[in-house]
Design a protein around this motif. Sequence first.
Motif, PDB file in Angstrom:
ATOM      1  N   GLU A 183       8.281 -24.529  17.776  1.00  0.00           N
ATOM      2  CA  GLU A 183       6.980 -25.166  17.998  1.00  0.00           C
ATOM      3  C   GLU A 183       7.084 -26.246  19.069  1.00  0.00           C
ATOM      4  OE1 GLU A 183       3.876 -24.754  17.335  1.00  0.00           O
ATOM      5  OE2 GLU A 183       3.252 -26.698  18.152  1.00  0.00           O
ATOM      6  N   SER A 186       7.481 -25.053  22.651  1.00  0.00           N
ATOM      7  CA  SER A 186       6.493 -24.091  23.147  1.00  0.00           C
ATOM      8  C   SER A 186       5.750 -24.569  24.388  1.00  0.00           C
ATOM      9  CB  SER A 186       5.507 -23.708  22.036  1.00  0.00           C
ATOM     10  OG  SER A 186       6.108 -22.741  21.197  1.00  0.00           O
ATOM     11  N   GLY A 187       5.957 -25.810  24.758  1.00  0.00           N
ATOM     12  CA  GLY A 187       5.358 -26.288  26.011  1.00  0.00           C
ATOM     13  C   GLY A 187       6.184 -25.933  27.228  1.00  0.00           C
TER      14      GLY A 187
ATOM     15  N   SER B  99       0.974 -29.594  24.371  1.00  0.00           N
ATOM     16  CA  SER B  99       2.417 -29.556  24.120  1.00  0.00           C
ATOM     17  C   SER B  99       2.884 -30.991  23.948  1.00  0.00           C
ATOM     18  CB  SER B  99       3.144 -28.931  25.315  1.00  0.00           C
ATOM     19  OG  SER B  99       3.069 -29.801  26.432  1.00  0.00           O
ATOM     20  N   SER B 235       1.258 -21.128  19.866  1.00  0.00           N
ATOM     21  CA  SER B 235       1.260 -22.545  20.236  1.00  0.00           C
ATOM     22  C   SER B 235       0.824 -22.669  21.691  1.00  0.00           C
ATOM     23  CB  SER B 235       2.674 -23.112  20.061  1.00  0.00           C
ATOM     24  OG  SER B 235       2.677 -24.516  20.273  1.00  0.00           O
ATOM     25  N   TYR B 236       0.527 -23.906  22.097  1.00  0.00           N
ATOM     26  CA  TYR B 236       0.218 -24.206  23.494  1.00  0.00           C
ATOM     27  C   TYR B 236      -0.924 -23.342  24.014  1.00  0.00           C
ATOM     28  CZ  TYR B 236       1.763 -26.067  28.094  1.00  0.00           C
ATOM     29  OH  TYR B 236       1.881 -26.725  29.295  1.00  0.00           O
ATOM     30  N   ALA B 237      -2.007 -23.323  23.254  1.00  0.00           N
ATOM     31  CA  ALA B 237      -3.200 -22.594  23.677  1.00  0.00           C
ATOM     32  C   ALA B 237      -4.406 -23.310  23.086  1.00  0.00           C
ATOM     33  CB  ALA B 237      -3.159 -21.149  23.202  1.00  0.00           C
ATOM     34  N   PHE B 238      -5.525 -23.199  23.768  1.00  0.00           N
ATOM     35  CA  PHE B 238      -6.739 -23.821  23.256  1.00  0.00           C
ATOM     36  C   PHE B 238      -7.280 -23.005  22.090  1.00  0.00           C
ATOM     37  CE2 PHE B 238      -6.310 -25.589  27.458  1.00  0.00           C
ATOM     38  CZ  PHE B 238      -6.581 -26.926  27.230  1.00  0.00           C
TER      39      PHE B 238
ATOM     40  N   ALA C 661      -2.837 -21.344  31.622  1.00  0.00           N
ATOM     41  CA  ALA C 661      -3.476 -21.791  30.375  1.00  0.00           C
ATOM     42  C   ALA C 661      -4.307 -20.659  29.781  1.00  0.00           C
ATOM     43  CB  ALA C 661      -4.360 -23.001  30.631  1.00  0.00           C
ATOM     44  N   HIS C 664      -2.314 -15.712  28.939  1.00  0.00           N
ATOM     45  CA  HIS C 664      -1.256 -16.085  28.009  1.00  0.00           C
ATOM     46  C   HIS C 664      -0.031 -15.212  28.173  1.00  0.00           C
ATOM     47  CE1 HIS C 664      -4.784 -17.748  25.642  1.00  0.00           C
ATOM     48  NE2 HIS C 664      -4.038 -18.779  25.961  1.00  0.00           N
ATOM     49  N   VAL C 667       5.068 -17.750  24.176  1.00  0.00           N
ATOM     50  CA  VAL C 667       5.805 -19.013  24.111  1.00  0.00           C
ATOM     51  C   VAL C 667       6.873 -18.892  23.024  1.00  0.00           C
ATOM     52  CG1 VAL C 667       3.928 -20.448  24.976  1.00  0.00           C
ATOM     53  CG2 VAL C 667       4.117 -20.026  22.510  1.00  0.00           C
ATOM     54  N   ALA C 669       7.292 -20.140  20.167  1.00  0.00           N
ATOM     55  CA  ALA C 669       6.886 -20.003  18.762  1.00  0.00           C
ATOM     56  C   ALA C 669       6.353 -18.605  18.437  1.00  0.00           C
ATOM     57  CB  ALA C 669       5.826 -21.052  18.430  1.00  0.00           C
TER      58      ALA C 669
END
Lengths: 212, 326, 734
Positions: A183, A186-187, B99, B235-238, C661, C664, C667, C669
């Motif tokens: 988690e 994930s950035g 993030s 994760s890391y999504a709107f 953004a 997709h 990622v 996770a």
Amino acid sequence: MAVKKTNKNNEVHDDSNSRRDFIKKSGLFTALALAPPSLVMASESKWDEKIASYLETVPLSIEINGTKHNLNIEPRTTLLDLLREQLQLTGTKKGCDHGQCGACTVHVNGERILSCLSLATMQQNAQVVTIEGLSKGKKLHPMQEAFIKNDGFQCGYCTPGQIMSGIACIKEGHANNRDEIKEYMSGNICRCGAYHNIVDAIMEVKEGGKLI
Amino acid sequence: MKNFQIIKALTSASAVTNLSKETDAKFIAGGTNLVDLMKKNVTAPDKLVDINTLDLKKIEFLSKKVSIGALAKNTQVAEDKVIKEKFPLLSLALAAGASQQIRNMASVGGNMLQRTRCPYFYNTDMPCNKRVPKSGCGAIGGSNRMHAVFGASESCIAVHPSDMCVALAALDATVFVEGPKGKRKIEFTDFHRLPGNTPEKDNVLDAKELITSVEIPENNFAKNSHYLKIRDRSSYAFALVSVAVGLDLKNNLINDVRLAMGGVAHKPWRLTEAEKFLKGKTVSETTFKQAADLAMKEAKGYGENNFKITLGTNAIIEALTIASSK
Amino acid sequence: MSKTSNINRVDGFAKVTGSATYSAEYKTPGVVYACLVGSTIAKGRIKTIDTKKAEWAPGVLAVITHLNVDKPVGYQKAKDKHNFGQPLQIFKDDSVLYYDQPIALVIADTFERMQYAASLIKADYLKEEHSTELKKAADKEKKVETEKGNDYHRGEQDGYKNAEVVLEAEYTIPTEVHNPMELANIIAKWDGNKPTVFTKSQGVEGTRKSIAGVFGVPIEDVSVNSEYLGGAFGMGLHTWPYEIAALIGSKKLNRPVKLVLHREQMFTNVGFRPYTIQKMGLGATKAGKLTGLTHEAVAMTSSYEDFMEGTVNMSRFIYDCANVSTRYRIVPLDTCTPIWMRGPGEATGSFALESAMDELAYKLNIDPIEFRKLNYAEKDLEQNKPWSSKYLLECYEGGMERIGWKNRKNEPGSVKEGDWLVGYGMGTGTFGCYRNPTSVKAKFLPDGNLVLQCSVNDMGPGTATMMTAIGADITGFPAENVIIEMGKSGLPKGPTQGGSATTSSVGSAVNDACKLLVEKAIKLASENAVFKNIPAADLELAEGMIVSKKNSSKSISLISLLSENKLEELAVENQSKGTEEAKKYSIYSFSVHFVKVLVNPNLGKIRLAHVVSCADIGTVINQKTSAGQMFGGAVGGIGMGLMEALEIDHRFGRPINNNFADYHVPVNADIEKQEVFFVNKKDPISNPMGTKGLGETALVGMAPAIANAVFNATGKRVRDLPITLDKIIETVKV
């Protein structure tokens, strides 16, 4: 030397005209109260642009990897572009330039941030650590060693950002298990898909308990 | 990006004064949204007033409320021990957004002011009434999978992208602002607005006003609260849809409840009717289903986002179920 | 297992310290900054273009458009405009062929000034009606006029229709975009008439040839450096207009020019996996024997190039089936030309084929793996050749065990973990093993190092590490004494990196060159006094020493050998290529992806609880880098299966989500548990090492595995990728 620009009709447009035009538009003409002859001289020696450049920049004092820099930069310069294009610290990567991938992650005052969304001028007196600041010569940081050992990368382009993020992830206390690491990592997008090995590397450093 | 002037504000009053003198000046805090918008040429201010020097970073626990400075970072709030204990909903919502790197930069005030992620707003080649009034809405009849199902208008169907704000809307927060005419406070649910004919305005803040803090009253929702975020990746999504729930339970009886949704409207969408319905009822699947149906009654899809109506209903039920079983 | 089978990536130190230099990072004195301004329409002509404001902006050195460009000489030589391999000729004229097509190049002295100046350029257009939607342009469908574009039939045409059990279904994949993390970038400069580029190319030699052609200079005069690539996944297989633009700008200013695309331009200007609609027709006996298979694909291309890929090819040989028909058609649309994206057509094709196989297995009520085993192909019926090696069954077994296939129930929705529906699915992948002519120079140096040179790139799979391992194995040198020089022109000519052929081609060449070098060293040593009366055949090279096999006290180090002979190096340059023997066989890699999903049907949430990827790739040269590549291919396939799609607003012909953004990719996770497994058995035919290739097949078959698992969990069959949550939950009408 002025560059000649030719348009379709073969009109020659001298660069010095545009500079003069620029200086008029920018208000410097009146501001500096230059007499016409000196303006021409200034124009020919590109003094106008130099003066304009000077007036458009702001001083910045910043510490990067332990080295203090006193710079003059444009306010619009991002920390990422300052690092890569002005200081030749190209280890920090540009992947998207919009805060959507994490490749530009650096530490500022001990916290991971995205250098692409950070105006350099706003980091006055900040302490910045980039990937270049982790190793001491051939002596690698434990996270760098773990990335090599666990093959936490392929093309290597997201790697500096992953490593900076991985170190922060442990320091923040977000590396207590694989799910938490996933988690909090994930950035940082890795298009080669090395996620499994990245988590292995971070787990190994966390469990190794070395000072990071 | 156009070059601009940047000055540092030393006090909030001087920040406001500085801004009010300029025709096209903006405050900058974390910059995570503003710098992006400037890079995309969606906005091009002549001057930025850097407010990071202001003393607005504190999280203070006062009697019966918490006051969060507008410059407190998202991470700082999300990981604050007392916030986690007393207002876990806020902490969960913050941690679900963006993030860690962005949360380390982004401020609470900036989070409230972040602009929509509507692709037509971001692409300057596209029509968008929010970016260029009267240029049309590209999303209506276009790509609108992410868009509003509540409170949209013929000129705009964009949604507010924040997670934090959904929690603040649910928790009856109040926004404190300072402007040329002095200080005032705004109920959080009144802070963001619906698009109507003026979608260029996201909120009721006057152009020169500065957010100084947000206050949340103490509540009994800490034990049974949940923030459920539904998105296209883990994760890391709107959010496509998110639900903030706070339940005050006595045994199985719902003493009090707060419910709000994200990703469905131009503002965080408080579900007051469903709250009224749930108050005094006993926890059950049927009750939650009825509340969800009530909440989604007025929802209207625009094509690609029709699925949000079913998804919203199911998400409300799921969030209530999780919160009630904590 | 050899000593080098698990060595660390040899460029690891450079990559983890940030010292690896990618194209735009080369320190270049006097470099100036350039960017491309794109058209805002999808089709038409530029009526006017106002560059004045940009030209007068501070720091601007040049603005180049079709109006003032010095056209490269190669533009005149272009054959007909539909000639494959003729990319868009940038600034050639006023025509606009796709949205965001470059219409101006802006060069300034700093990055910031260049960016700002570019924002000042405005164009007016004569718009024409554009066509960007494949489904609405079916009338423009055409065959690709090459041998590969021909229809294929074996047995009865569309014979599936006569079967006892018939399955017909249509599958769609959207446009997907490579999106390597490193943006497309170049530094271009000229030394007189000799161009030099540091660029993101998967093929140094191909890029040289393209640049030579466009600018009318000899190939030998073109220098190309692509030492490090931050991924490419196929987008570096073309020489793109941005590269030519940088060279045009550099030539005009006589200064080095750096050009880096924006992430948005990565979606519009450097290719993509084409939107493809596939129709499958499968027929089988009730007992589960395939009797007919028809696979048709219609894919998009650009208006100016015919692009095709092997979408339908796998259907011709992967199963034992008497009656097979395949057809491939393209539809020109107003977009940039597609380009092979990892797994390429096979990944697209396997989604349709392996989904259809799953659907038919359910129809027959047979376990999907049993169904495949019933139709196992003992030989390649397309080429009518024996397999060189095939360990597909081992892949099935290895995956079944690891994923826990025994817990799968054939009845969809019948397995639960808590509130989650559990589903298991699998998909088969394959990719041909190719071997391209490759030259490698191997040399012993007096400092005790072995240097291996080849112009091939390493975009991430670990090519340099593979070369090191093979070189070290053959010569007995420690891996740390092997130095790789690669990724630039001027070195012995290597192949383009693509099509999973690098190890087979370059590895073989390293193998051969090193063997010849060892022979050469032994021959030279045999003339040395120390080996008086000992024939060369009795000598061997071990740990940097040439030693008599019979009397180990007689030896000489390579270092001494070189110094005694006053040699600065002892070198062999050799070209290797495939053998005639190999042509008698059908050589393929095989992979099987297994997925266990947990699905919340109310929220449409799909969790990848466990992913197991198994492959028969012949010999595994390096376990570490191969595993990495397999993990990565699987992640690419997960993106394809669950989230990747370039959305176009067809009213404008413009992309909607051309950023990271909104487009997709997976990622960290997104994948909860991941494993890989290699059969690791040597192929006796493919090449000296017995490898078969990995990069592509690592992705092929993953998307259908996910779709099949989702069906097993929910009973919902998704035939149009990606499988987003809205396709799982029931939608209501408004």
